[in-house]
Structures are given as C-alpha cells and as structure tokens.
Design a protein around this motif. Structure first.
Motif, short mmCIF file in Angstrom:
data_model
loop_
_atom_site.label_atom_id
_atom_site.label_comp_id
_atom_site.label_asym_id
_atom_site.label_seq_id
_atom_site.Cartn_x
_atom_site.Cartn_y
_atom_site.Cartn_z
N LEU A 46 35.25 67.29 61.40
CA LEU A 46 34.97 68.06 60.19
C LEU A 46 35.59 69.44 60.29
CD1 LEU A 46 33.25 67.90 57.53
CD2 LEU A 46 31.50 69.14 58.78
N ASP A 47 36.21 69.87 59.21
CA ASP A 47 36.71 71.23 59.10
C ASP A 47 35.52 72.09 58.67
OD1 ASP A 47 38.04 73.60 58.67
OD2 ASP A 47 39.10 72.92 56.85
N VAL A 48 34.87 72.72 59.64
CA VAL A 48 33.64 73.46 59.36
C VAL A 48 33.92 74.64 58.42
CG1 VAL A 48 31.78 74.81 60.39
CG2 VAL A 48 32.61 72.74 61.53
N ASP A 49 34.99 75.37 58.68
CA ASP A 49 35.30 76.53 57.85
C ASP A 49 35.61 76.12 56.41
OD1 ASP A 49 34.92 78.29 59.98
OD2 ASP A 49 37.00 78.07 60.65
N GLY A 50 36.36 75.04 56.25
CA GLY A 50 36.66 74.55 54.89
C GLY A 50 35.40 74.10 54.17
N SER A 51 34.51 73.44 54.91
CA SER A 51 33.25 72.99 54.32
C SER A 51 32.39 74.18 53.90
CB SER A 51 32.47 72.13 55.31
OG SER A 51 33.23 71.02 55.70
N VAL A 52 32.33 75.20 54.75
CA VAL A 52 31.55 76.40 54.43
C VAL A 52 32.13 77.09 53.20
CG1 VAL A 52 30.92 78.70 55.25
CG2 VAL A 52 30.70 76.74 56.77
N LYS A 53 33.46 77.12 53.09
CA LYS A 53 34.11 77.74 51.92
C LYS A 53 33.67 77.02 50.64
CE LYS A 53 38.07 76.58 50.56
NZ LYS A 53 39.43 76.21 50.27
N TRP A 54 33.66 75.68 50.66
CA TRP A 54 33.25 74.92 49.48
C TRP A 54 31.76 75.12 49.19
CZ3 TRP A 54 36.10 73.29 45.73
CH2 TRP A 54 37.45 72.98 45.96
N LEU A 55 30.94 75.20 50.24
CA LEU A 55 29.51 75.43 50.03
C LEU A 55 29.26 76.80 49.42
CD1 LEU A 55 28.06 73.95 53.35
CD2 LEU A 55 27.73 73.03 51.05
N GLN A 56 30.03 77.80 49.84
CA GLN A 56 29.88 79.14 49.28
C GLN A 56 30.33 79.19 47.83
OE1 GLN A 56 32.07 81.49 52.12
NE2 GLN A 56 30.19 82.11 53.20
N ASN A 57 31.26 78.31 47.47
CA ASN A 57 31.73 78.27 46.09
C ASN A 57 30.84 77.40 45.21
OD1 ASN A 57 33.89 79.99 46.50
ND2 ASN A 57 35.26 78.31 47.07
N GLY A 58 29.76 76.84 45.76
CA GLY A 58 28.80 76.13 44.93
C GLY A 58 28.88 74.61 44.99
N ALA A 59 29.65 74.06 45.91
CA ALA A 59 29.73 72.60 46.02
C ALA A 59 28.40 72.05 46.53
CB ALA A 59 30.86 72.19 46.95
N GLN A 60 27.97 70.94 45.97
CA GLN A 60 26.72 70.31 46.37
C GLN A 60 27.01 69.06 47.19
OE1 GLN A 60 23.54 71.48 45.73
NE2 GLN A 60 24.72 73.27 45.10
N ALA A 72 27.95 72.93 59.78
CA ALA A 72 28.49 73.64 58.61
C ALA A 72 27.36 74.29 57.80
CB ALA A 72 29.28 72.69 57.73
N LEU A 73 26.23 73.59 57.68
CA LEU A 73 25.11 74.17 56.92
C LEU A 73 24.53 75.38 57.65
CD1 LEU A 73 23.24 71.00 55.59
CD2 LEU A 73 24.80 72.52 54.36
N LEU A 74 24.46 75.32 58.99
CA LEU A 74 23.97 76.45 59.77
C LEU A 74 24.89 77.66 59.60
CD1 LEU A 74 22.03 77.67 61.88
CD2 LEU A 74 23.59 76.82 63.62
N LYS A 75 26.19 77.41 59.67
CA LYS A 75 27.15 78.51 59.52
C LYS A 75 27.05 79.11 58.12
CE LYS A 75 31.73 79.90 60.79
NZ LYS A 75 32.97 79.53 61.47
N HIS A 76 26.86 78.26 57.11
CA HIS A 76 26.70 78.74 55.73
C HIS A 76 25.45 79.61 55.64
CE1 HIS A 76 26.68 78.83 51.39
NE2 HIS A 76 25.50 78.21 51.34
N HIS A 77 24.38 79.17 56.29
CA HIS A 77 23.13 79.93 56.29
C HIS A 77 23.31 81.28 57.00
CE1 HIS A 77 18.82 80.71 56.49
NE2 HIS A 77 18.95 80.90 57.81
#
Length: 195
Positions: A51-65, A79-84
């Motif tokens: 998993l591309d953790v940074d790419g996933s976090v970017k999408w989560l920050q932009n509102g992806a569900q 990825a969820l921990l890093k987003h948090h």
C-alpha cells in the motif's frame, strides 16, 4: 465527485487478487479508477498487502471514503493512523516530529507482530510435518510387522509341506533301492534258469 477507496478484483476464478484503488463511487467495480494505491493478495497466509500509505492519506484528507474491507486494509498498514496523527498536527495537538515518531514506533511494533505470526505459522507447519512423519513411521512399522507375520506363516507352511514331501521322497528312494537290489537278483535267477 464522491471518491471511494475500494478493492478492484483481478486474478482468475478461485484465485482472487485485488488492487486497492481510489475511484469515483459511480464507476463499475472493475471499471475506471483515479489512482492505484496498492495490492491485496488473500491467497497466501498471512495475506500479502502492499500500500502507498502517503497516497492513501492524501485521498483520505481530500474526503475519500473507504469501503469496509478497504478500511481494514488501510488500518492494517497504518494509513488511518497516519491520517489521524496528521489531523492532530493540523489542530496543533502534536508536532510533525512527534507524529512521525509515533507512526514509526507503531510500524516497528506491527512488523514484530507480523514476524511473530509468520514464525508461529512456520512452527505449526513443522509440528504438523513431524506428527505426519511419526504417524507414517507407525503405519510402516505395522506394515513391516504384518509382512513379517505373513512371511513366518508362509515359511511354517512350506516347512510343513516339505516334511511330508521329504518323507515321500525318502520312501520313494527306499522303494527304488529295494527294487534295484531285487532286480539284479532276479536277473541272476533268470540266467541260472536258462543255463
């Protein structure tokens, strides 16, 4: 445009392989996607996830569900921990260094748990092999014992069959010897009678 982080099925029948993608929620399951974030292979034990953790976090920050399964995968890889943690940095509760330190510690702990699970699985496989080998040896010993019994019975039967045959052969030899002794005497009598 509502964006979902979801799984896109690949692989063949009976051997699924998934891509983790960010896609428009209105597109088909295996249709167009915006970005490939990683892969998930459930066929191995433990499952292989990249998993591309940074790419996933970017999408989560932009509102992806994320979907439920994608959420579990994102949680498993951190990825969820890093987003948090980045949310805490944005609010000023943490510094970026503290957030990175917490994330690195979590990654190390997670890696140790995964290695421990792999070790347990390898140990369980070795134990299963040892048990199977012991069971196979036991079966082989039983087969050898049964074969030895059958061979002993066959040898005993042959000995019993040979004893009467030997007696019959000895009797036949005695009869032949007796006949041979009588035959020259009978020839001598015939010669005397002719003379």
């Amino acid at each position: 445009m509502p964006v979902k982080i979801r799984l896109q099925r690949r692989g063949k029948k009976g051997k699924p392989f998934y891509w983790v993608v960010a896609a428009d929620s209105r597109s088909k399951r295996d249709g167009k996607f915006l970005e490939k974030l990683g892969t998930y292979n459930p066929n191995s034990n433990p499952a292989q996830i990249t998993l591309d953790v940074d790419g996933s976090v970017k999408w989560l920050q932009n509102g992806a569900q994320p979907t439920d399964t994608a959420k579990r995968i994102l949680s498993y890889k951190g990825a969820l921990l890093k987003h948090h943690l980045l949310g805490g940095v944005a609010k000023g509760a943490l510094t970026e260094d503290q957030a990175n330190k917490k994330f690195e510690d979590w990654l190390e702990d997670k890696e140790q748990k995964v290695e421990g699970k792999k070790g347990d699985l390898a140990k369980a496989q070795e134990e299963a092999k040892a048990i199977a080998l012991a069971a196979e040896k036991e079966v082989n010993e039983k087969r050898k014992a049964a074969a030895a019994e059958v061979e002993a019975e066959a040898t005993a039967e042959e000995a019993e069959a040979e004893a009467p045959a030997e007696e019959a052969a000895e009797a036949a030899e005695e009869v032949a010897a007796t006949e041979a002794e009588e035959a020259p005497a009978a020839d001598g009598e015939e010669k005397n009678a002719d003379a």
